[in-house]
Enzyme design. Structure first.
Site, mmCIF file in Angstrom:
data_model
loop_
_atom_site.group_PDB
_atom_site.id
_atom_site.type_symbol
_atom_site.label_atom_id
_atom_site.label_comp_id
_atom_site.label_asym_id
_atom_site.label_seq_id
_atom_site.Cartn_x
_atom_site.Cartn_y
_atom_site.Cartn_z
ATOM 1 N N ILE A 92 -1.779 -12.707 45.947
ATOM 2 C CA ILE A 92 -1.412 -11.284 45.853
ATOM 3 C C ILE A 92 -2.640 -10.378 46.005
ATOM 4 O O ILE A 92 -2.508 -9.234 46.407
ATOM 5 C CB ILE A 92 -0.667 -10.937 44.538
ATOM 6 C CG1 ILE A 92 -1.401 -11.484 43.302
ATOM 7 C CG2 ILE A 92 0.758 -11.436 44.582
ATOM 8 C CD1 ILE A 92 -0.834 -10.975 41.980
ATOM 9 N N ALA B 243 4.632 -12.975 40.655
ATOM 10 C CA ALA B 243 3.423 -13.805 40.631
ATOM 11 C C ALA B 243 2.559 -13.465 39.419
ATOM 12 O O ALA B 243 2.149 -12.319 39.238
ATOM 13 C CB ALA B 243 2.627 -13.589 41.915
ATOM 14 N N TYR C 177 -1.606 -13.034 27.164
ATOM 15 C CA TYR C 177 -0.565 -12.981 28.202
ATOM 16 C C TYR C 177 0.252 -11.695 28.051
ATOM 17 O O TYR C 177 0.413 -10.921 29.009
ATOM 18 C CB TYR C 177 0.340 -14.216 28.091
ATOM 19 C CG TYR C 177 1.650 -14.057 28.812
ATOM 20 C CD1 TYR C 177 1.694 -13.928 30.198
ATOM 21 C CD2 TYR C 177 2.856 -14.011 28.114
ATOM 22 C CE1 TYR C 177 2.901 -13.761 30.866
ATOM 23 C CE2 TYR C 177 4.060 -13.855 28.771
ATOM 24 C CZ TYR C 177 4.084 -13.727 30.141
ATOM 25 O OH TYR C 177 5.279 -13.549 30.797
ATOM 26 N N VAL D 257 8.112 -29.744 17.240
ATOM 27 C CA VAL D 257 8.572 -28.441 16.739
ATOM 28 C C VAL D 257 7.327 -27.707 16.248
ATOM 29 O O VAL D 257 6.702 -28.124 15.270
ATOM 30 C CB VAL D 257 9.600 -28.623 15.599
ATOM 31 C CG1 VAL D 257 9.984 -27.288 14.992
ATOM 32 C CG2 VAL D 257 10.826 -29.375 16.100
HETATM 33 N N1 LIG Z 1 10.057 -17.954 32.411
HETATM 34 C C1 LIG Z 1 10.161 -17.084 31.401
HETATM 35 O O1 LIG Z 1 10.774 -17.357 30.361
HETATM 36 C C2 LIG Z 1 9.569 -15.706 31.548
HETATM 37 C C3 LIG Z 1 9.760 -14.780 30.510
HETATM 38 C C4 LIG Z 1 9.223 -13.500 30.641
HETATM 39 C C5 LIG Z 1 8.526 -13.137 31.766
HETATM 40 N N2 LIG Z 1 8.329 -14.045 32.755
HETATM 41 C C6 LIG Z 1 7.563 -13.632 33.953
HETATM 42 O O2 LIG Z 1 8.336 -13.939 35.113
HETATM 43 C C7 LIG Z 1 7.481 -14.287 36.186
HETATM 44 C C8 LIG Z 1 7.891 -15.625 36.767
HETATM 45 O O3 LIG Z 1 7.812 -16.626 35.770
HETATM 46 P P1 LIG Z 1 8.148 -18.140 36.113
HETATM 47 O O4 LIG Z 1 8.615 -18.789 34.860
HETATM 48 O O5 LIG Z 1 9.002 -18.182 37.318
HETATM 49 O O6 LIG Z 1 6.690 -18.700 36.437
HETATM 50 P P2 LIG Z 1 6.216 -19.679 37.608
HETATM 51 O O7 LIG Z 1 4.867 -20.151 37.210
HETATM 52 O O8 LIG Z 1 7.282 -20.693 37.882
HETATM 53 O O9 LIG Z 1 6.120 -18.721 38.862
HETATM 54 C C9 LIG Z 1 5.016 -17.894 39.125
HETATM 55 C C10 LIG Z 1 4.712 -18.031 40.604
HETATM 56 O O10 LIG Z 1 3.647 -17.126 40.951
HETATM 57 C C11 LIG Z 1 2.712 -17.800 41.791
HETATM 58 N N3 LIG Z 1 1.419 -17.122 41.621
HETATM 59 C C12 LIG Z 1 0.685 -16.997 40.490
HETATM 60 N N4 LIG Z 1 -0.416 -16.275 40.726
HETATM 61 C C13 LIG Z 1 -0.381 -15.916 42.045
HETATM 62 C C14 LIG Z 1 -1.233 -15.154 42.894
HETATM 63 N N5 LIG Z 1 -2.384 -14.628 42.442
HETATM 64 N N6 LIG Z 1 -0.884 -14.973 44.181
HETATM 65 C C15 LIG Z 1 0.262 -15.525 44.667
HETATM 66 N N7 LIG Z 1 1.111 -16.254 43.915
HETATM 67 C C16 LIG Z 1 0.790 -16.443 42.620
HETATM 68 C C17 LIG Z 1 2.747 -19.245 41.317
HETATM 69 O O11 LIG Z 1 2.284 -20.163 42.280
HETATM 70 C C18 LIG Z 1 4.222 -19.426 40.998
HETATM 71 O O12 LIG Z 1 4.948 -19.884 42.119
HETATM 72 C C19 LIG Z 1 6.060 -14.258 35.627
HETATM 73 O O13 LIG Z 1 5.473 -13.026 35.963
HETATM 74 C C20 LIG Z 1 6.265 -14.376 34.131
HETATM 75 O O14 LIG Z 1 5.229 -13.759 33.418
HETATM 76 C C21 LIG Z 1 8.833 -15.329 32.678
HETATM 77 O O1 LIG Z 2 7.290 -28.192 22.769
HETATM 78 C C1 LIG Z 2 7.620 -27.085 22.328
HETATM 79 C C2 LIG Z 2 7.660 -25.918 23.141
HETATM 80 C C3 LIG Z 2 8.013 -24.715 22.546
HETATM 81 N N1 LIG Z 2 8.310 -24.671 21.220
HETATM 82 C C4 LIG Z 2 8.695 -23.398 20.596
HETATM 83 O O2 LIG Z 2 9.850 -22.926 21.251
HETATM 84 C C5 LIG Z 2 9.856 -21.499 21.304
HETATM 85 C C6 LIG Z 2 10.019 -21.067 22.737
HETATM 86 O O3 LIG Z 2 8.824 -21.413 23.439
HETATM 87 P P1 LIG Z 2 8.684 -21.302 25.013
HETATM 88 O O4 LIG Z 2 7.331 -21.774 25.377
HETATM 89 O O5 LIG Z 2 9.862 -21.929 25.664
HETATM 90 O O6 LIG Z 2 8.809 -19.743 25.285
HETATM 91 P P2 LIG Z 2 7.960 -18.536 24.668
HETATM 92 O O7 LIG Z 2 8.858 -17.855 23.691
HETATM 93 O O8 LIG Z 2 6.636 -18.942 24.188
HETATM 94 O O9 LIG Z 2 7.619 -17.664 25.950
HETATM 95 C C7 LIG Z 2 8.555 -17.278 26.913
HETATM 96 O O10 LIG Z 2 9.106 -16.050 26.574
HETATM 97 C C8 LIG Z 2 8.163 -15.070 26.282
HETATM 98 C C9 LIG Z 2 8.914 -13.869 25.876
HETATM 99 O O11 LIG Z 2 9.769 -14.171 24.823
HETATM 100 C C10 LIG Z 2 7.218 -14.860 27.470
HETATM 101 O O12 LIG Z 2 7.728 -13.936 28.367
HETATM 102 C C11 LIG Z 2 6.824 -16.105 28.220
HETATM 103 O O13 LIG Z 2 6.514 -15.820 29.571
HETATM 104 C C12 LIG Z 2 7.841 -17.140 28.256
HETATM 105 O O14 LIG Z 2 7.179 -18.344 28.577
HETATM 106 C C13 LIG Z 2 8.506 -21.058 20.703
HETATM 107 O O15 LIG Z 2 8.721 -20.698 19.382
HETATM 108 C C14 LIG Z 2 7.641 -22.315 20.758
HETATM 109 O O16 LIG Z 2 6.684 -22.394 19.745
HETATM 110 C C15 LIG Z 2 8.282 -25.798 20.435
HETATM 111 O O17 LIG Z 2 8.553 -25.747 19.231
HETATM 112 N N2 LIG Z 2 7.938 -26.976 21.018
#
Ligand SMILES: NC(=O)c1ccc[n+]([C@@H]2O[C@H](COP(=O)([O-])OP(=O)(O)OC[C@H]3O[C@@H](n4cnc5c(N)ncnc54)[C@H](O)[C@@H]3O)[C@@H](O)[C@H]2O)c1
Ligand SMILES: O=c1ccn([C@@H]2O[C@H](COP(=O)(O)OP(=O)(O)O[C@H]3O[C@H](CO)[C@H](O)[C@H](O)[C@H]3O)[C@@H](O)[C@H]2O)c(=O)[nH]1
Length: 320
Positions: A52, A70, A137, A201
């Site tokens: 990006i 991304a 983050y 956990v």
């Molecule tokens: N998965 C969740 O629960 C969750 C929750 C809240 C917010 N988000 C946000 O949603 C977005 C997507 O999350 P995800 O779970 O799909 O993550 P992911 O890691 O699967 O996807 C992120 C993608 O971005 C690409 N990327 C990272 N840095 C880059 C760069 N500099 N240039 C080009 N590509 C780049 C990676 O290769 C990857 O394909 C993220 O911004 C994350 O912060 C995810």
């Molecule tokens: O092996 C594991 C993995 C996770 N957890 C717990 O499960 C809960 C959920 O954890 P996740 O890692 O699945 O998700 P997070 O809540 O940490 O984070 C996710 O949600 C956040 C917002 O709620 C952010 O956006 C972030 O990008 C996204 O990864 C947390 O309490 C974590 O401590 C465990 O107990 N054991």
């Protein structure tokens, strides 16, 4: 319409890109494959392997908007390597916004997060709640939200930040395959598949009903719907911020129990120390998304979300 999807080789970006294609849009995925996978880019999307920070190379006035996924997104890693998060999430987005300005692309949907709020004073969390992230983050994503607001005010960008809570489930063949995996549901499913012995956990002494952390799990297909609605709602000069969640919290132990029911596997668990940076409870009020976007999630049932994630995990295991 023609959209640039940054991070479209990742979990959420791939699912949203698929949804955009099904709605008849043209999609160009820009991804450096740092955490994503080439095979995660849906068929029918053009793929550019790139960063990006170099978006100006590919972005031109033929694009109607950008959906920006991304980023690096592991809470725990961000605590020990914060510089990685400031560099990619903030530095990368600054370059992307500059490229959009240069190219005259005026519409943005950004993946923000519940982690911008930190430990909430009240649940469900509304968008006007204090933002006090408990990890780098969340802080990096909050910084980007501020950056986008100023871009909208100064240069007329029409932007929507979607603050996802915990995304889960799969959309067709677009599912979660982070490597290494850090998210709870796919990790518990790995236990059901015999790929790991037990689920850790992280802490059982939180101020929650069973002592484990409570989260609001949202189906990735409902999330994808919200992105299409956000593109319609984006208004020049305005930055709208919307939480996306179902308004219901589930503890780590409730998630594990649901996986037991869905998979029929006993899922052994071991108690481990708290993970740095984890708030006790995160549950969304999505009233703004309902009112301003017309969003109406239809897949809130946790067992259904887990069942879709399980189907995807099994299909990936068969491929390997
Ligand atoms: N998965 C969740 O629960 C969750 C929750 C809240 C917010 N988000 C946000 O949603 C977005 C997507 O999350 P995800 O779970 O799909 O993550 P992911 O890691 O699967 O996807 C992120 C993608 O971005 C690409 N990327 C990272 N840095 C880059 C760069 N500099 N240039 C080009 N590509 C780049 C990676 O290769 C990857 O394909 C993220 O911004 C994350 O912060 C995810
Ligand atoms: O092996 C594991 C993995 C996770 N957890 C717990 O499960 C809960 C959920 O954890 P996740 O890692 O699945 O998700 P997070 O809540 O940490 O984070 C996710 O949600 C956040 C917002 O709620 C952010 O956006 C972030 O990008 C996204 O990864 C947390 O309490 C974590 O401590 C465990 O107990 N054991």
């Amino acid at each position: 319409m023609k959209y640039l999807v940054t991070g479209g080789a990742g979990y959420v970006g791939g699912a949203v890109a698929q949804h955009l294609l099904e709605a008849g849009h043209e999609v160009v995925v820009l991804d450096n494959l740092s955490t994503g996978f080439r095979e995660g880019v849906p068929a029918g999307a053009a793929f550019v392997e790139g960063d990006i920070r170099d978006a100006a190379k590919w972005l031109d006035s033929s694009f109607d908007g950008v959906l920006h996924f991304a980023a690096f997104s592991q809470v725990g890693e961000s605590v020990v390597k914060p510089e990685k998060y400031w560099d990619n999430n903030v530095g990368g987005t600054m370059a992307l916004l500059g490229a959009m300005r240069e190219a005259g692309v005026k519409k943005l949907v950004f993946s923000s997060t519940a982690a911008t709020y930190g430990e909430p004073e009240e649940v469900p969390i509304v968008e006007s709640a204090p933002t006090r992230p408990t990890n780098p983050y969340g802080a990096s994503k909050l910084a980007v939200d501020f950056m986008i607001t100023s871009e909208a005010n100064a240069h007329g960008l029409g932007a929507v930040s979607l603050r996802y809570f915990n995304v889960a489930g799969a959309y067709g063949n677009q599912g979660e395959r982070h490597d290494p995996e850090s998210h709870l549901i796919p990790l518990v499913l790995q236990v059901a598949q015999g790929r790991r012995e037990a689920i850790s956990v992280f802490g059982e002494d939180y101020p929650t009903p069973d002592g484990t952390c409570v989260r609001d799990y949202i189906h990735v297909a409902d999330l994808a719907d919200a992105h299409l609605l956000a593109l319609k709602a984006a208004t020049p000069g305005e930055h709208l911020i919307c939480n996306l969640g179902n308004g219901e919290g589930f503890s780590v132990r409730q998630v594990i129990e649901t996986v037991r029911q869905v998979t029929g596997h006993p899922i052994p668990e071991v108690v481990a120390p708290r993970r740095a940076g984890d708030p006790a409870t995160l549950v969304a009020s999505a009233a703004t998304a309902r009112e301003k976007l017309g969003w109406n999630p239809s897949r809130a049932d946790l067992a259904g979300i887990v069942a879709d994630a399980w189907k995807f995990a099994q299909s990936i295991a068969r491929e390997q």
